[in-house]
Design a protein around this motif. Sequence first.
Motif, PDB file in Angstrom:
ATOM      1  N   ALA A   1       0.814  -1.219   0.000  1.00 25.52           N
ATOM      2  CA  ALA A   1       0.000   0.000   0.000  1.00 25.52           C
ATOM      3  C   ALA A   1       0.846   1.267   0.000  1.00 25.52           C
ATOM      4  CB  ALA A   1      -0.933   0.012   1.211  1.00 25.52           C
ATOM      5  N   GLY A   2       2.174   1.166  -0.158  1.00 26.54           N
ATOM      6  CA  GLY A   2       3.018   2.350  -0.078  1.00 26.54           C
ATOM      7  C   GLY A   2       3.025   2.895   1.335  1.00 26.54           C
ATOM      8  N   TYR A   3       2.794   4.211   1.457  1.00 27.00           N
ATOM      9  CA  TYR A   3       2.718   4.817   2.786  1.00 27.00           C
ATOM     10  C   TYR A   3       1.383   4.528   3.473  1.00 27.00           C
ATOM     11  CZ  TYR A   3       6.792   7.615   1.418  1.00 27.00           C
ATOM     12  OH  TYR A   3       8.037   8.021   1.014  1.00 27.00           O
ATOM     13  N   GLN A   4       0.365   4.149   2.705  1.00 25.44           N
ATOM     14  CA  GLN A   4      -0.983   3.958   3.265  1.00 25.44           C
ATOM     15  C   GLN A   4      -1.150   2.540   3.801  1.00 25.44           C
ATOM     16  OE1 GLN A   4      -2.653   6.842   3.231  1.00 25.44           O
ATOM     17  NE2 GLN A   4      -0.949   7.689   2.049  1.00 25.44           N
ATOM     18  N   THR A   5      -0.309   2.161   4.731  1.00 25.76           N
ATOM     19  CA  THR A   5      -0.283   0.771   5.188  1.00 25.76           C
ATOM     20  C   THR A   5      -1.523   0.362   5.976  1.00 25.76           C
ATOM     21  OG1 THR A   5       0.967   1.470   7.152  1.00 25.76           O
ATOM     22  CG2 THR A   5       2.231   0.709   5.244  1.00 25.76           C
ATOM     23  N   GLY A   6      -2.325   1.335   6.384  1.00 27.25           N
ATOM     24  CA  GLY A   6      -3.532   1.000   7.136  1.00 27.25           C
ATOM     25  C   GLY A   6      -4.753   0.813   6.271  1.00 27.25           C
ATOM     26  N   SER A   7      -4.626   1.051   4.957  1.00 29.05           N
ATOM     27  CA  SER A   7      -5.771   0.934   4.034  1.00 29.05           C
ATOM     28  C   SER A   7      -5.541  -0.184   3.034  1.00 29.05           C
ATOM     29  CB  SER A   7      -5.991   2.255   3.287  1.00 29.05           C
ATOM     30  OG  SER A   7      -6.198   3.328   4.184  1.00 29.05           O
ATOM     31  N   GLN A   8      -6.595  -0.922   2.717  1.00 27.15           N
ATOM     32  CA  GLN A   8      -6.489  -2.005   1.738  1.00 27.15           C
ATOM     33  C   GLN A   8      -6.089  -1.421   0.388  1.00 27.15           C
ATOM     34  OE1 GLN A   8      -9.544  -5.093   1.663  1.00 27.15           O
ATOM     35  NE2 GLN A   8      -9.639  -4.909  -0.559  1.00 27.15           N
ATOM     36  N   PRO A   9      -4.998  -1.902  -0.197  1.00 24.14           N
ATOM     37  CA  PRO A   9      -4.490  -1.261  -1.416  1.00 24.14           C
ATOM     38  C   PRO A   9      -5.311  -1.522  -2.675  1.00 24.14           C
ATOM     39  CG  PRO A   9      -3.123  -3.133  -0.805  1.00 24.14           C
ATOM     40  CD  PRO A   9      -4.094  -2.938   0.320  1.00 24.14           C
ATOM     41  N   PHE A  10      -5.906  -2.704  -2.793  1.00 26.74           N
ATOM     42  CA  PHE A  10      -6.592  -3.056  -4.042  1.00 26.74           C
ATOM     43  C   PHE A  10      -8.082  -3.304  -3.799  1.00 26.74           C
ATOM     44  CE2 PHE A  10      -2.181  -4.354  -4.591  1.00 26.74           C
ATOM     45  CZ  PHE A  10      -1.871  -3.727  -5.787  1.00 26.74           C
ATOM     46  N   SER A  11      -8.872  -2.805  -4.719  1.00 25.85           N
ATOM     47  CA  SER A  11     -10.315  -3.035  -4.678  1.00 25.85           C
ATOM     48  C   SER A  11     -10.795  -3.257  -6.106  1.00 25.85           C
ATOM     49  CB  SER A  11     -11.042  -1.836  -4.047  1.00 25.85           C
ATOM     50  OG  SER A  11     -10.809  -0.664  -4.814  1.00 25.85           O
ATOM     51  N   ARG A  12     -12.008  -3.774  -6.236  1.00 24.32           N
ATOM     52  CA  ARG A  12     -12.571  -3.991  -7.573  1.00 24.32           C
ATOM     53  C   ARG A  12     -14.066  -3.776  -7.524  1.00 24.32           C
ATOM     54  NH1 ARG A  12     -11.445 -10.509  -7.779  1.00 24.32           N
ATOM     55  NH2 ARG A  12     -12.526 -11.014  -5.847  1.00 24.32           N
ATOM     56  N   ASN A  13     -14.571  -3.311  -8.628  1.00 23.23           N
ATOM     57  CA  ASN A  13     -16.004  -3.060  -8.754  1.00 23.23           C
ATOM     58  C   ASN A  13     -16.420  -3.338 -10.188  1.00 23.23           C
ATOM     59  OD1 ASN A  13     -18.639  -2.184  -8.211  1.00 23.23           O
ATOM     60  ND2 ASN A  13     -18.142  -0.066  -8.738  1.00 23.23           N
ATOM     61  N   LEU A  14     -17.267  -4.354 -10.343  1.00 26.34           N
ATOM     62  CA  LEU A  14     -17.760  -4.746 -11.679  1.00 26.34           C
ATOM     63  C   LEU A  14     -16.606  -5.039 -12.633  1.00 26.34           C
ATOM     64  CD1 LEU A  14     -20.648  -2.146 -12.044  1.00 26.34           C
ATOM     65  CD2 LEU A  14     -20.791  -4.525 -11.252  1.00 26.34           C
ATOM     66  N   GLY A  15     -15.593  -5.744 -12.120  1.00 29.54           N
ATOM     67  CA  GLY A  15     -14.474  -6.143 -12.963  1.00 29.54           C
ATOM     68  C   GLY A  15     -13.407  -5.085 -13.167  1.00 29.54           C
ATOM     69  N   VAL A  16     -13.576  -3.905 -12.565  1.00 27.07           N
ATOM     70  CA  VAL A  16     -12.592  -2.835 -12.688  1.00 27.07           C
ATOM     71  C   VAL A  16     -11.738  -2.801 -11.417  1.00 27.07           C
ATOM     72  CG1 VAL A  16     -12.220  -0.362 -12.974  1.00 27.07           C
ATOM     73  CG2 VAL A  16     -14.109  -1.490 -14.172  1.00 27.07           C
ATOM     74  N   TYR A  17     -10.440  -2.907 -11.600  1.00 23.08           N
ATOM     75  CA  TYR A  17      -9.520  -2.953 -10.457  1.00 23.08           C
ATOM     76  C   TYR A  17      -8.949  -1.568 -10.188  1.00 23.08           C
ATOM     77  CZ  TYR A  17      -9.680  -8.031 -10.923  1.00 23.08           C
ATOM     78  OH  TYR A  17     -10.106  -9.331 -10.985  1.00 23.08           O
ATOM     79  N   SER A  18      -8.867  -1.217  -8.903  1.00 20.44           N
ATOM     80  CA  SER A  18      -8.349   0.093  -8.508  1.00 20.44           C
ATOM     81  C   SER A  18      -7.263  -0.087  -7.460  1.00 20.44           C
ATOM     82  CB  SER A  18      -9.461   0.970  -7.933  1.00 20.44           C
ATOM     83  OG  SER A  18     -10.490   1.176  -8.890  1.00 20.44           O
TER      84      SER A  18
END
Length: 407
Positions: free
Chosen positions: A138-155
Amino acid sequence: MIRISTQMITERSLSSMLRQQSDLSETQLQLSSGKRVLTPSDDPASAVRVMGLNGAMDTLTQYQSNIGRLTTRLETEEGVLEGVTDLLQRVRELTVQGSNDVLALADKASIASEVRQLSEQLFSMANSRDSGGEYLFAGYQTGSQPFSRNLGVYSYNGDNGQRELQIASDRTVADGDNGFDTFMDIATGPLATVSVAAPTVLTAVAAGDITIDGGNGNGAISIGALPAAATAAERATQLRDAINAATSQTGVTAEFNTTPANTLTLTAVGGTGVTVAMAGSATTTTTGLTAGTTLPVSSKRSIFETIDQLASDLESGQSVGRYITDVDLAMENIVEIRASVGARLNAVEEQESVNADLKLNLEMYRSDEQDLDYTETISRFETQMMALQAAQQAYVKVKGLSLFNYL
């Protein structure tokens, strides 16, 4: 003549005994603590040196703590990346298996099912945490889930940073890798795509009138003759089969398009592009081809998208050979990051040994400055004890002197 009174004798005796008791008490404290310097006033120069050594040792202790944290995170990351490498190797095997055109649609769908399971596993690995509950990618954002997806789109929800931990006075080491560079910004193979229109004239095409150069170094290759066709669909089928029969030489594959009808798409992975040349009986109206060169285009996409597209193409029965290069590039990126993690682990291991040696030397210097010489101190303690006892006994006798004893 000086008059020595009983009060003066008492005061001098008490003062002497109190001083001896103080010296004895200090020696006793030295023996119980094991330290020669109890307060700065005992030895100001040595006390300053001890304070400096204590500060240096505290700093080294923090460096060693940072190294322990680095080692834990990097070993966890290395384990995850090893799993990702094995997963991508399996995806590659399935891609090679699925690129066999003799497979039935049901067989390709079965392969696609395993590919989708691997995609789910990869998504879970990318969101891995360390032993402290922090996300690895997650880089510096170690407390947040780095990857998410919605309707087949990855963020990617992290950032591109790398936390640095100090392991020596002039050395810092990154404790992880960001997910964007690891999973999202991945190069794909150079791809040249040529659109083939529906033919309108269905007369025969002579051998040698159509040549294709896939940019792989083999030069222009003739796809052979095409007999007269009854329908545009038949001509498109003839052209597709002829191009695919020469794929081993040209590196170019042909696939039907669902829309518009009777059209093809030519694809070449790698190389310098696709060059189509026509002569004689081969024209755009008889083949749907257009003479000219189409240069390859390189792009980047996430590993997740590559695997999902692979599964979708398998399910629809399309050729998936072009994904082999994409998976290879994804594996190369993961292997490169694993090598970086391994190099950092070696670096912190070496620095840990250097810090341990330095700390041992500092402890020796501090011991020389503040630790007690027990032999000398015990001898001094016994001498002081005897002196105090002698002073006490002398005081008792002197205090008891009186002229009345002799009257």
